[in-house]
Structures are given as C-alpha cells and as structure tokens.
Design a protein around this motif. Structure first.
Motif, PDB file in Angstrom:
ATOM      1  N   ASP A   1      21.284  26.540   1.217  1.00 60.03           N
ATOM      2  CA  ASP A   1      22.696  26.222   1.042  1.00 60.03           C
ATOM      3  C   ASP A   1      23.542  26.812   2.165  1.00 60.03           C
TER       4      ASP A   1
ATOM      5  N   ARG B   1      24.371  20.456  -6.888  1.00 58.21           N
ATOM      6  CA  ARG B   1      23.474  21.567  -7.202  1.00 58.21           C
ATOM      7  C   ARG B   1      22.245  21.509  -6.303  1.00 58.21           C
TER       8      ARG B   1
ATOM      9  N   ALA C   1      18.429  23.198  -5.920  1.00 59.19           N
ATOM     10  CA  ALA C   1      17.403  23.960  -6.636  1.00 59.19           C
ATOM     11  C   ALA C   1      16.126  23.986  -5.809  1.00 59.19           C
TER      12      ALA C   1
ATOM     13  N   GLU D   1      18.795  28.685  -7.527  1.00 56.83           N
ATOM     14  CA  GLU D   1      19.809  27.644  -7.545  1.00 56.83           C
ATOM     15  C   GLU D   1      20.973  28.052  -6.659  1.00 56.83           C
TER      16      GLU D   1
ATOM     17  N   ASP E   1      26.974  23.583  -6.044  1.00 61.69           N
ATOM     18  CA  ASP E   1      27.793  23.342  -7.222  1.00 61.69           C
ATOM     19  C   ASP E   1      26.869  23.184  -8.428  1.00 61.69           C
ATOM     20  N   THR E   2      26.676  24.256  -9.165  1.00 60.03           N
ATOM     21  CA  THR E   2      25.725  24.232 -10.286  1.00 60.03           C
ATOM     22  C   THR E   2      26.233  23.420 -11.468  1.00 60.03           C
ATOM     23  N   ASP E   3      27.496  22.975 -11.432  1.00 61.44           N
ATOM     24  CA  ASP E   3      28.031  22.126 -12.500  1.00 61.44           C
ATOM     25  C   ASP E   3      27.899  20.634 -12.175  1.00 61.44           C
ATOM     26  N   SER E   4      27.399  20.329 -10.978  1.00 65.99           N
ATOM     27  CA  SER E   4      27.290  18.933 -10.553  1.00 65.99           C
ATOM     28  C   SER E   4      26.238  18.193 -11.390  1.00 65.99           C
TER      29      SER E   4
ATOM     30  N   THR F   1      21.353  16.936  -8.525  1.00 66.68           N
ATOM     31  CA  THR F   1      20.611  18.095  -8.033  1.00 66.68           C
ATOM     32  C   THR F   1      19.696  17.695  -6.899  1.00 66.68           C
TER      33      THR F   1
ATOM     34  N   ASP G   1      16.568  18.890  -5.259  1.00 67.65           N
ATOM     35  CA  ASP G   1      15.517  19.807  -5.712  1.00 67.65           C
ATOM     36  C   ASP G   1      14.365  19.851  -4.714  1.00 67.65           C
TER      37      ASP G   1
END
Length: 426
Positions: free
Chosen positions: A9, A19, A21, A27, A30-33, A36, A38
């Motif tokens: 990031d 997000r 991962a 992680e 933006d973990t609320d997105s 993801t 990955d």
C-alpha cells in the motif's frame, strides 16, 4: 517481519482507495471498501515487486495470484474505475530495496516466469534475429496481429456478439443494443464515404469482414477487405458465402502493403491505424492516396490520444497482453499526416463516449458467456480481456483516450464533387 499489505500500500501514491489484503493475513488501504485486491501467493508478491508500473499487477492478476474480489473477472469495471490511474507502483530506492529484501525475503525479488498469455518483448524474442528489433516490419506486424486476433473465432463470437465487429460502435441512442449500434456505425461510414451501387470499396484491416459485408449488402458496392489474421479471413469468407455476397465481397489474408489494385472509389480504415506505427503514417496515407481514384474518399476510424504530452506507445500491460507494438497519436497528428500526403480533410469528429458504451457491452457479453469463454480460450486469456476492456472503458470515460473519424478526399487541382456542406447527416 514486514506486513505485506502495508508494504504494498505504501508503494501507491496516497494508498489504494480499496481494501488490500495479502496471504500473510495483513490488510491495508480502505478496509471498508466492498472491493479487495488480494495478493494470494508469494509468486503474486514477486510479480508486483519485480515488474515496473502496472505490468507486475497485470502478471499477478492474469496468473490468478492477485484476485479482485467484489467484481466479476469478466467485468472488473466497478473496482477499476476507482484504481485506474493509481496503479503506477513507486519503485523503492536502493536502501529501501535492501530493507525490503531483509524483511520480505530475497526470493520475492527474483522475477517469476511471466504468464503464458504475455507477448514477449523484442529483446526476448529470437524470431528473425536482429530484424525482429525493427518495429512494424511485415513479419513482426503479422506476429502482433496473430497474438491478439487469432485467439479463437468462437471466443470472439461470444464476446463481440453476432456482428463480429471489434471496433467502436455508434449508438443512435444510449439504450440501443450493441448490434444496433454496430450497424449504425457501418451505415454512418457508408454515408460519409457516399457509397453508391457499383462503386469499389477497399477496407483495410477488415477484421471479420463486417464493413465489407454491410457495404456490399446494403449499398451494392464491390468491396475488398484485407487482414493480417488468417483466422479472421477464413471466418469472413465463410460468412460472405453464407450471405450469398460472393459476387460483391471478398476478404483476403494479406498485408495491406501488398494490395495491387487501385482506382477505388472509397477506402475505409477502421481500427488499423493504431497498429501501423506513427512513423509509418506518411507511407500509409500515401499508399491510400495512390489507391484512390481522383475525388475518391477515405474514412479513417482510429483510437487517439487526448493530448500530445505523452509518448505514442501504450503502457506495458497493453503492449504485452493486448496490442503488441500498438501506438496512439493525437487526432491532429493523423490529420497532419493525411494532409501532408495530399489528401484534403473534409470532416473530423470525436466519438469517444460511444466506445465506452461499446466496451461495456463487450464486458457484459464476457460475463454472460464466462464459462464458455474460459473453456474456449483459457482462464488467463479471459482475465486479460475482462481487465483490458474494463480499463479501456475508464480511459474513454475520462477522456484519456478518444476515437476519431477523419474523412478526406483525393482532391486533384482543387476539383472536387464534395458538397458545399456535409450531406451524410448524423
């Protein structure tokens, strides 16, 4: 030990707006997105760390080592619309590399073998020896076309739909079907060329013969199309026979430079200029001028850049996975090359928003036929197509790339039958 998601990031300017991962459980972003990115394996991490710009991300995605969750791989547009333009990974400096090697492990900085879907750059390709380093030779152009267009005719049928037309459509209304819009595009080009029954049309880079068949069927012209793709030519000739257009239409597997006929009333170039190289524009439009009869018309349909501040070559992902050796210039560069070749430009318009709609339609077809496309061409190729079409859609929507029609005539000594005002309407 460094947490992988946080390290990655930090490479993106301002971080990613979705997000991020990684396989180590970390992680970031933006973990609320709802979306993801990955990284699922050490190989995926190595791809990202060892290839510049978006190439490493593309390699990881195509190989399945990077998964974009929350979207369908046939249409990742919702997530790409958030991250396109922010995927140029900042390359760490020497001291940072040493630190990362210590924390992440040296193995992550050994480049993995690229996915098989990648078209190798010239320096890694042994074909033709030193001649291979020359861009846009006949052999190298043929190889580039083969890489993209000879995937599978069945695959293209599933993605493009019944029209088998792989160029920007013209939507008579935003809710028109893709087939209606492709037919409207061909009809608009025919009207711009002022085609009349019995005239002769040359279509350069004709693909599966859509323009050739439409012009012969609807306007009664004798149409010749040429393509460097053997698969396209075979499909087109079969379609011509099935539609009983043999007396009027022909498609040849041929480099346009070997078309010997001349005296054409009209020439259409729909999506070929992107492949010939900017340095070859003078020769290309000179070739067209020499094949037209006096007062003949040319319609050039071409993806263009929105400004001249960037180089002509495409990004690494497009060059390696989609259009090897493809080059884009501004519409002004194309107009200048036409005029310098002795053609008189009569009309010029930008239809970029229509290409965004066209790409959205192709992405829908890919999603709807995903299993069949994967079975036909492989999961890697299907991922490439979903990624490139959705990313291109973002580019057209943001006016980063455009699509221009330029209409010109072979005007001799100032004499022309071109009307005082355009007669082809909208």
């Amino acid at each position: 030990m460094a947490r992988i998601a946080e390290v990655l990031d930090s490479f993106f300017d301002g971080g990613l707006p979705i997000r991020l991962a990684a396989y180590d459980g970390s992680e970031a972003g933006d973990t609320d997105s709802p979306y993801t990115l990955d990284i699922t394996s050490p190989r995926g991490l190595a791809y990202v760390l060892t290839a510049p710009g978006d190439l490493g991300l593309a390699r990881a995605y195509v190989s399945g080592d990077l998964v974009l969750q929350g979207t369908h791989p046939g249409d990742p547009y919702p997530a790409l619309s958030l991250i396109v333009g922010r995927t140029d990974v900042a390359r760490p400096g020497p001291l940072e590399v040493i630190r990362l090697m210590t924390e992440l492990g040296l193995s992550h900085f050994i480049p993995p073998k690229p996915p098989p879907e990648e078209h190798l750059p010239a320096w890694r390709n042994k074909l033709e020896g030193l001649r291979w380093f020359q861009r846009h030779t006949e052999v190298r152009d043929a190889d580039a076309i083969h890489h993209h267009y000879d995937v599978s005719n069945r695959f293209y049928e599933l993605v493009l739909g019944p029209s088998m037309t792989y160029t920007c459509a013209v939507f008579p209304r935003p809710v028109a079907t893709l087939e209606e819009a492709q037919e409207a595009k061909y009809d608009l080009i025919c009207r711009k060329l002022d085609l009349r029954p019995g005239q002769r049309l040359l279509d350069l880079g004709c693909g599966w013969g859509g323009m050739v068949r439409f012009a012969a069927r609807e306007y009664g012209v004798h149409a010749l199309g040429v393509t460097l793709s053997r698969e396209q030519a075979s499909w087109a000739q079969r379609a011509i026979k099935e539609e009983h257009l043999d007396p009027y239409a022909e498609v040849r597997h041929l480099d346009y430079r070997h078309v010997e006929e001349s005296g054409f009333d009209a020439i259409s170039s729909i999506g070929l200029t992107e492949h010939i190289g900017v340095a070859n524009y003078p020769a290309y439009f000179g070739f067209i001028r020499d094949r037209l009869k006096p007062d003949g018309r040319l319609l050039n349909h071409c993806i263009t850049r929105s400004d001249s501040r960037h180089g002509a070559r495409a990004g690494a992902f497009i060059d390696r996975y989609v259009f090897p050796d493809g080059e884009l210039a501004t519409s002004g560069t194309i107009v200048a090359a036409m005029e310098d070749s002795g053609l008189e430009v009569q009309h010029h318009e930008n239809i970029r928003r229509h290409y965004a709609l066209t790409l959205a339609g192709w992405n829908r077809n890919l999603v709807d036929n995903w299993d069949a496309c994967v079975e036909e061409a492989g999961i890697g190729t299907a991922r490439v197509w979903g990624l490139y079409m959705a990313g291109s859609r973002v580019g057209f929507e943001r006016n980063e790339i455009q699509l221009h029609h330029v209409l010109a005539t072979k005007t001799v000594d100032g004499q022309t039958s071109y009307p005082m005002r355009h007669a082809f309407g909208v």
